[in-house]
Motif scaffolding. Sequence first.
Motif, PDB file in Angstrom:
ATOM      1  N   LEU A 183      -2.549 -45.472  30.224  1.00  0.00           N
ATOM      2  CA  LEU A 183      -1.522 -44.899  29.353  1.00  0.00           C
ATOM      3  C   LEU A 183      -0.498 -45.951  28.932  1.00  0.00           C
ATOM      4  CD1 LEU A 183      -0.982 -41.457  31.110  1.00  0.00           C
ATOM      5  CD2 LEU A 183      -2.150 -41.879  28.938  1.00  0.00           C
ATOM      6  N   ASP A 184      -0.138 -46.844  29.846  1.00  0.00           N
ATOM      7  CA  ASP A 184       0.798 -47.920  29.499  1.00  0.00           C
ATOM      8  C   ASP A 184       0.198 -48.862  28.461  1.00  0.00           C
ATOM      9  OD1 ASP A 184       2.679 -46.910  31.263  1.00  0.00           O
ATOM     10  OD2 ASP A 184       2.249 -48.375  32.855  1.00  0.00           O
ATOM     11  N   ASP A 185      -1.094 -49.138  28.591  1.00  0.00           N
ATOM     12  CA  ASP A 185      -1.765 -50.080  27.678  1.00  0.00           C
ATOM     13  C   ASP A 185      -2.146 -49.463  26.340  1.00  0.00           C
ATOM     14  OD1 ASP A 185      -1.555 -51.927  29.702  1.00  0.00           O
ATOM     15  OD2 ASP A 185      -3.682 -51.864  30.259  1.00  0.00           O
ATOM     16  N   HIS A 186      -2.554 -48.177  26.345  1.00  0.00           N
ATOM     17  CA  HIS A 186      -3.143 -47.573  25.148  1.00  0.00           C
ATOM     18  C   HIS A 186      -2.424 -46.328  24.654  1.00  0.00           C
ATOM     19  CE1 HIS A 186      -6.701 -50.114  25.699  1.00  0.00           C
ATOM     20  NE2 HIS A 186      -6.630 -49.812  26.981  1.00  0.00           N
ATOM     21  N   GLY A 187      -1.504 -45.778  25.435  1.00  0.00           N
ATOM     22  CA  GLY A 187      -0.931 -44.480  25.094  1.00  0.00           C
ATOM     23  C   GLY A 187      -1.951 -43.392  25.408  1.00  0.00           C
ATOM     24  N   TRP A 188      -1.639 -42.162  24.976  1.00  0.00           N
ATOM     25  CA  TRP A 188      -2.577 -41.040  25.199  1.00  0.00           C
ATOM     26  C   TRP A 188      -3.716 -41.211  24.215  1.00  0.00           C
ATOM     27  CZ3 TRP A 188      -1.808 -37.453  29.063  1.00  0.00           C
ATOM     28  CH2 TRP A 188      -2.807 -36.480  29.161  1.00  0.00           C
ATOM     29  N   VAL A 189      -4.873 -41.581  24.716  1.00  0.00           N
ATOM     30  CA  VAL A 189      -6.018 -41.932  23.882  1.00  0.00           C
ATOM     31  C   VAL A 189      -6.689 -40.656  23.380  1.00  0.00           C
ATOM     32  CG1 VAL A 189      -8.090 -43.337  23.740  1.00  0.00           C
ATOM     33  CG2 VAL A 189      -6.313 -43.935  25.383  1.00  0.00           C
ATOM     34  N   SER A 190      -6.957 -40.604  22.093  1.00  0.00           N
ATOM     35  CA  SER A 190      -7.515 -39.396  21.482  1.00  0.00           C
ATOM     36  C   SER A 190      -8.988 -39.218  21.841  1.00  0.00           C
ATOM     37  CB  SER A 190      -7.383 -39.464  19.963  1.00  0.00           C
ATOM     38  OG  SER A 190      -8.273 -40.442  19.444  1.00  0.00           O
ATOM     39  N   SER A 191      -9.426 -37.965  21.771  1.00  0.00           N
ATOM     40  CA  SER A 191     -10.842 -37.678  22.027  1.00  0.00           C
ATOM     41  C   SER A 191     -11.716 -38.282  20.936  1.00  0.00           C
ATOM     42  CB  SER A 191     -11.079 -36.170  22.148  1.00  0.00           C
ATOM     43  OG  SER A 191     -10.669 -35.513  20.973  1.00  0.00           O
ATOM     44  N   GLU A 192     -11.163 -38.497  19.764  1.00  0.00           N
ATOM     45  CA  GLU A 192     -11.936 -39.147  18.698  1.00  0.00           C
ATOM     46  C   GLU A 192     -12.270 -40.587  19.070  1.00  0.00           C
ATOM     47  OE1 GLU A 192      -9.178 -37.291  18.021  1.00  0.00           O
ATOM     48  OE2 GLU A 192     -10.189 -35.621  17.019  1.00  0.00           O
ATOM     49  N   ARG A 193     -11.432 -41.201  19.854  1.00  0.00           N
ATOM     50  CA  ARG A 193     -11.645 -42.597  20.240  1.00  0.00           C
ATOM     51  C   ARG A 193     -12.515 -42.738  21.483  1.00  0.00           C
ATOM     52  NH1 ARG A 193      -6.910 -46.794  22.016  1.00  0.00           N
ATOM     53  NH2 ARG A 193      -8.290 -48.424  22.766  1.00  0.00           N
ATOM     54  N   ILE A 194     -12.391 -41.793  22.440  1.00  0.00           N
ATOM     55  CA  ILE A 194     -13.087 -41.958  23.721  1.00  0.00           C
ATOM     56  C   ILE A 194     -13.989 -40.787  24.092  1.00  0.00           C
ATOM     57  CG2 ILE A 194     -11.429 -43.573  24.720  1.00  0.00           C
ATOM     58  CD1 ILE A 194     -10.123 -41.170  26.137  1.00  0.00           C
ATOM     59  N   GLY A 195     -14.011 -39.746  23.284  1.00  0.00           N
ATOM     60  CA  GLY A 195     -14.834 -38.584  23.599  1.00  0.00           C
ATOM     61  C   GLY A 195     -14.045 -37.556  24.395  1.00  0.00           C
ATOM     62  N   TYR A 196     -14.522 -36.326  24.389  1.00  0.00           N
ATOM     63  CA  TYR A 196     -13.827 -35.197  24.995  1.00  0.00           C
ATOM     64  C   TYR A 196     -13.649 -35.360  26.505  1.00  0.00           C
ATOM     65  CZ  TYR A 196     -12.838 -30.526  26.692  1.00  0.00           C
ATOM     66  OH  TYR A 196     -12.277 -29.473  27.345  1.00  0.00           O
ATOM     67  N   MET A 197     -14.726 -35.695  27.208  1.00  0.00           N
ATOM     68  CA  MET A 197     -14.663 -35.762  28.675  1.00  0.00           C
ATOM     69  C   MET A 197     -13.684 -36.836  29.152  1.00  0.00           C
ATOM     70  SD  MET A 197     -16.628 -33.392  29.812  1.00  0.00           S
ATOM     71  CE  MET A 197     -17.262 -33.731  31.429  1.00  0.00           C
ATOM     72  N   ALA A 198     -13.731 -37.996  28.543  1.00  0.00           N
ATOM     73  CA  ALA A 198     -12.823 -39.077  28.938  1.00  0.00           C
ATOM     74  C   ALA A 198     -11.382 -38.704  28.614  1.00  0.00           C
ATOM     75  CB  ALA A 198     -13.215 -40.374  28.243  1.00  0.00           C
ATOM     76  N   ASN A 199     -11.163 -38.087  27.456  1.00  0.00           N
ATOM     77  CA  ASN A 199      -9.826 -37.646  27.085  1.00  0.00           C
ATOM     78  C   ASN A 199      -9.310 -36.598  28.065  1.00  0.00           C
ATOM     79  OD1 ASN A 199      -8.305 -35.318  25.360  1.00  0.00           O
ATOM     80  ND2 ASN A 199      -7.634 -37.370  24.755  1.00  0.00           N
TER      81      ASN A 199
END
Length: 128
Positions: free
Chosen positions: A96-112
């Motif tokens: 979260l410090d490095d990337h912020g709240w990463v969207s499911s579009e970027r990492i997929g639903y499960m990872a989000n």
Amino acid sequence: MKYSVPVLILFLFTLSCQKQDQSTVSTNAESDKTEVPLDTLLKNQLEYIRAEDQVLRMMLPDLNKRYSRGTEEQKVFRELIAKQDSLCEIKVRKILDDHGWVSSERIGYMANQTLWLVIQHAPLETQI
């Protein structure tokens, strides 16, 4: 707990068998059929954290059947979960410090969803 190890192995095997060659993810909008690049490294890292976060919790039903609340076995197991939660929280805070709240579009639903799961198990001040 006799099923704990097989459940853990099955869970980790299932996680590792997920599609590894996926390099894009479709957006959810019906009208928008574009493909968004998938951050596979971050996706895999979060899915691994998800497995760490959930594996002990998957053993809880069997533990609760075998041992009454308040027994030494229950206390030790809950301490293990608390330690694992702390380790997962550290990893997710770094993301979260490095990337912020990463969207499911970027990492997929499960990872989000992993971001939410780990924060949910964190102390209240972290949740806020």
